[in-house]
Write a protein that holds these residues in place. Structure first.
Motif, short mmCIF file in Angstrom:
data_model
loop_
_atom_site.label_atom_id
_atom_site.label_comp_id
_atom_site.label_asym_id
_atom_site.label_seq_id
_atom_site.Cartn_x
_atom_site.Cartn_y
_atom_site.Cartn_z
N ARG A 97 29.05 51.95 9.32
CA ARG A 97 28.40 51.69 10.43
C ARG A 97 26.52 51.13 10.00
O ARG A 97 26.36 51.50 8.88
CB ARG A 97 28.28 52.66 11.46
CG ARG A 97 29.63 52.83 12.22
CD ARG A 97 29.59 54.29 12.99
NE ARG A 97 29.60 55.30 12.04
CZ ARG A 97 28.67 56.35 11.96
NH1 ARG A 97 28.03 56.54 12.77
NH2 ARG A 97 29.07 57.30 10.93
N ILE A 98 26.34 50.21 10.95
CA ILE A 98 25.12 49.65 10.46
C ILE A 98 24.09 49.70 11.86
O ILE A 98 24.61 49.43 12.92
CB ILE A 98 24.82 48.28 9.75
CG1 ILE A 98 23.58 47.87 9.40
CG2 ILE A 98 25.47 47.34 10.82
CD1 ILE A 98 23.52 46.65 8.39
N HIS A 99 23.05 49.89 11.47
CA HIS A 99 21.94 50.29 12.71
C HIS A 99 20.89 49.19 12.28
O HIS A 99 20.25 49.54 11.32
CB HIS A 99 21.54 51.66 13.27
CG HIS A 99 20.41 51.63 14.11
ND1 HIS A 99 20.72 51.73 15.37
CD2 HIS A 99 19.08 51.52 14.06
CE1 HIS A 99 20.03 51.64 16.18
NE2 HIS A 99 18.76 51.37 15.46
N THR A 100 20.53 48.01 12.97
CA THR A 100 19.57 47.27 12.71
C THR A 100 18.58 47.05 13.86
O THR A 100 19.09 47.29 15.37
CB THR A 100 19.82 45.89 12.41
OG1 THR A 100 20.75 45.58 13.46
CG2 THR A 100 20.84 45.84 11.14
N ARG A 101 17.11 46.87 13.70
CA ARG A 101 16.03 46.66 14.55
C ARG A 101 15.29 45.75 14.29
O ARG A 101 14.58 45.74 13.19
CB ARG A 101 15.26 48.01 14.79
CG ARG A 101 14.44 47.84 16.07
CD ARG A 101 13.77 49.27 16.20
NE ARG A 101 13.22 49.91 14.98
CZ ARG A 101 12.00 49.81 14.54
NH1 ARG A 101 11.10 48.87 15.05
NH2 ARG A 101 11.52 50.53 13.30
N GLY A 102 15.17 44.55 14.96
CA GLY A 102 14.29 43.52 14.45
C GLY A 102 13.08 43.83 14.84
O GLY A 102 12.37 44.38 15.63
N ALA A 103 12.35 43.63 13.65
CA ALA A 103 10.83 43.87 13.73
C ALA A 103 10.01 43.18 14.48
O ALA A 103 9.31 43.90 15.18
CB ALA A 103 10.36 43.56 12.32
N ARG A 104 10.48 41.89 15.02
CA ARG A 104 9.69 41.20 15.91
C ARG A 104 10.22 41.56 17.47
O ARG A 104 9.45 41.38 18.31
CB ARG A 104 9.42 39.63 15.52
CG ARG A 104 8.64 39.40 14.36
CD ARG A 104 8.52 37.92 13.97
NE ARG A 104 9.64 37.41 13.43
CZ ARG A 104 9.96 37.40 12.21
NH1 ARG A 104 9.24 37.89 11.29
NH2 ARG A 104 11.21 36.71 11.85
N SER A 105 11.69 41.09 17.46
CA SER A 105 12.20 41.28 18.60
C SER A 105 12.24 42.57 19.13
O SER A 105 12.50 42.84 20.43
CB SER A 105 13.62 40.65 18.49
OG SER A 105 14.53 41.63 17.67
N GLY A 106 12.40 43.48 18.36
CA GLY A 106 12.60 45.12 18.84
C GLY A 106 13.98 45.29 19.33
O GLY A 106 14.56 45.96 19.46
N LEU A 107 15.05 44.12 19.17
CA LEU A 107 16.17 44.23 19.24
C LEU A 107 17.20 45.25 18.39
O LEU A 107 16.90 45.10 17.17
CB LEU A 107 16.95 42.86 19.36
CG LEU A 107 18.21 42.73 19.77
CD1 LEU A 107 18.50 43.05 21.32
CD2 LEU A 107 18.72 41.36 19.55
N GLU A 108 17.78 46.18 18.89
CA GLU A 108 18.61 47.22 18.20
C GLU A 108 20.02 47.06 18.52
O GLU A 108 20.63 46.50 19.31
CB GLU A 108 18.30 48.63 18.67
CG GLU A 108 16.79 48.75 18.35
CD GLU A 108 16.43 50.38 18.37
OE1 GLU A 108 17.33 51.21 18.20
OE2 GLU A 108 15.56 50.75 18.95
N ILE A 109 20.63 46.72 17.18
CA ILE A 109 21.98 46.52 17.32
C ILE A 109 22.82 47.64 16.40
O ILE A 109 22.35 47.95 15.27
CB ILE A 109 22.28 45.25 16.30
CG1 ILE A 109 21.69 44.15 17.12
CG2 ILE A 109 23.83 44.81 16.44
CD1 ILE A 109 21.52 42.83 16.20
N ASP A 110 23.87 48.25 16.86
CA ASP A 110 24.74 48.94 16.11
C ASP A 110 26.19 48.28 16.13
O ASP A 110 26.60 47.52 16.98
CB ASP A 110 25.08 50.25 16.90
CG ASP A 110 23.71 51.32 17.02
OD1 ASP A 110 23.40 51.69 15.84
OD2 ASP A 110 23.18 51.54 17.91
N SER A 111 26.62 48.48 14.80
CA SER A 111 27.77 47.73 14.58
C SER A 111 28.66 48.43 13.65
O SER A 111 28.12 49.10 12.68
CB SER A 111 27.31 46.26 14.23
OG SER A 111 28.57 45.50 13.57
N ASP A 112 29.95 47.91 13.56
CA ASP A 112 30.66 48.44 12.49
C ASP A 112 30.26 47.58 11.02
O ASP A 112 29.60 46.47 11.29
CB ASP A 112 32.25 48.07 12.73
CG ASP A 112 32.98 48.98 13.47
OD1 ASP A 112 32.26 50.24 13.59
OD2 ASP A 112 33.95 48.81 14.29
#
Lengths: 65, 222
Positions: free
Chosen positions: B18-33
Motif C-alpha cells: 500500500r502507498i500513502h501520499t500527501r500533496g505538499a501543495r494541495s494537502g491532498l492525501e491518497i491511500d492506495s494499493d
C-alpha cells in the motif's frame, strides 16, 4: 533471482520511507530503468527514469510535488 | 510505502503493498494499493515497474490472484571478538552437535552422515518449542574458516522457517578470533507475515546466544 533480493527490496522501501536517498540509490543497478507509479498530478507520471541520475530525479520529483 | 507481501515469481520479484501520499501543495492525501515488479542484475534492481493497483503487477508476472505462497527472507548478522585462538573457536562452532550448548532453542543436533564433516554432511536437529525436528545440510565447508548450512522448511503455526546461515572465523591477532555468525531464515505463511517480529526476536536471541558462546569459550581452557 535470489531470496536476498527480497530483503534488498524491503530495505529499499524502508529507505524510501525514511528519505534515505543514498541507501535507496544503492538498491539500483547503474543501468536501471524505473517506471514509477506516481499519483496523478505528480511530475514524472508515466516517465521512464534511467540510471542513478534518473532514479534520483524521480526521487526529487515526487518529494517536491 | 508498506510492503505486505514480497515473493519471487519466475525471474521477477513481485511486491504487493500500500502507498500513502500527501500533496505538499494541495494537502491532498491518497491511500492506495501499490505493487511493483522488479528484475535484478548482479544483485541490483535493473528494471522496475510499479502501479497504484495490484492487478497489473499480478498480470505482469502471470499470477491470476494474490493467493500464492508468501515468502520473506530475514537476516541477522553478529560479529564479535573472542579472546581465544581462531582454531579453538572454529573447532567449537563448526561442531554443530555442540550447538545446544550455546544456541538457545536447540535441544539436540545429531550428525546423520558418515565420515568427516564436509559439504553435503547432514545433521538432524530438534528445537523448542514443541520438540520440532528436521535436518540441515552443510552447503559450504572451508575448514578453519567458513561453513554454511541450509535445510528444508520446518513447519510452525501455519507457516514455516527454512534454516539458512553461515559462520566465519578469522584470526584477529593477539590470540583472538573474529566470529561472524549470520542467520538468514526464509519464512513462509504466517511466519512471513510476522517477519519483522521474527527478525527482532532472532536478533535478541542470537545476541544472547553469542554472549553465552563468548563466555563459554573464554572461560573454558579445554
Amino acid at each position: 533471482m535470489s531470496e536476498a533480493n527480497i530483503e534488498n527490496a524491503l530495505l529499499a522501501i524502508e529507505a524510501w520511507n525514511r528519505q534515505d536517498l543514498a541507501v535507496f540509490i544503492d538498491f539500483w543497478h547503474p543501468e536501471a530503468e524505473w517506471r514509477p507509479a506516481f499519483p496523478k498530478g505528480t511530475e514524472g507520471t508515466g516517465n521512464v527514469f534511467r540510471g542513478h541520475e534518473g532514479i534520483e530525479e524521480a526521487w526529487r520529483n515526487v518529494r517536491e510535488a | 510505502v508498506e510492503a505486505d507481501d514480497a515473493r519471487i515469481v519466475g525471474e521477477s520479484l513481485l511486491v504487493l503493498g500500500r502507498i500513502h501520499t500527501r500533496g505538499a501543495r494541495s494537502g491532498l492525501e491518497i491511500d492506495s494499493d501499490w505493487s511493483a515488479v522488479v528484475q535484478f542484475k548482479d544483485g541490483k534492481a535493473i528494471s522496475a515497474w510499479d502501479w497504484l493497483d495490484h492487478a497489473p503487477a499480478l498480470e505482469a508476472v502471470g499470477c491470476r490472484s494474490s493467493r500464492v505462497a508468501m515468502s520473506r527472507a530475514i537476516e541477522v548478522k553478529i560479529e564479535m571478538l573472542i579472546a581465544r585462538p581462531s582454531e579453538v573457536v572454529w573447532a567449537f562452532v563448526s561442531d554443530l552437535e555442540r550447538l545446544p550448548e550455546w544456541l538457545g532453542e536447540f535441544c539436540a543436533v545429531v550428525k546423520q552422515s558418515g565420515g568427516p564433516v564436509a559439504e553435503g554432511t547432514v545433521f538432524r536437529y530438534t528445537i523448542e518449542p514443541g520438540q520440532r525436528s528436521s535436518t540441515l545440510q552443510i552447503v559450504e565447508w572451508e575448514p578453519e574458516r567458513r561453513l554454511a548450512w541450509d535445510g528444508p522448511p520446518l513447519k510452525w503455526h501455519g507457516g514455516a522457517g527454512r534454516p539458512r546461515g553461515y559462520f566465519e572465523v578469522t584470526d584477529a591477532g593477539g590470540g583472538c578470533a573474529r566470529l561472524v555468525s549470520c542467520y538468514q531464515p526464509v519464512l513462509t505463511g504466517t511466519m512471513a507475515l510476522l517477519a519483522p517480529v521474527m527478525k527482532r526476536w532472532l536478533r535478541k536471541q542470537r545476541l544472547t546466544d553469542s554472549a553465552r558462546l563468548k563466555t563459554l569459550l573464554e572461560t573454558s581452557r579445554s
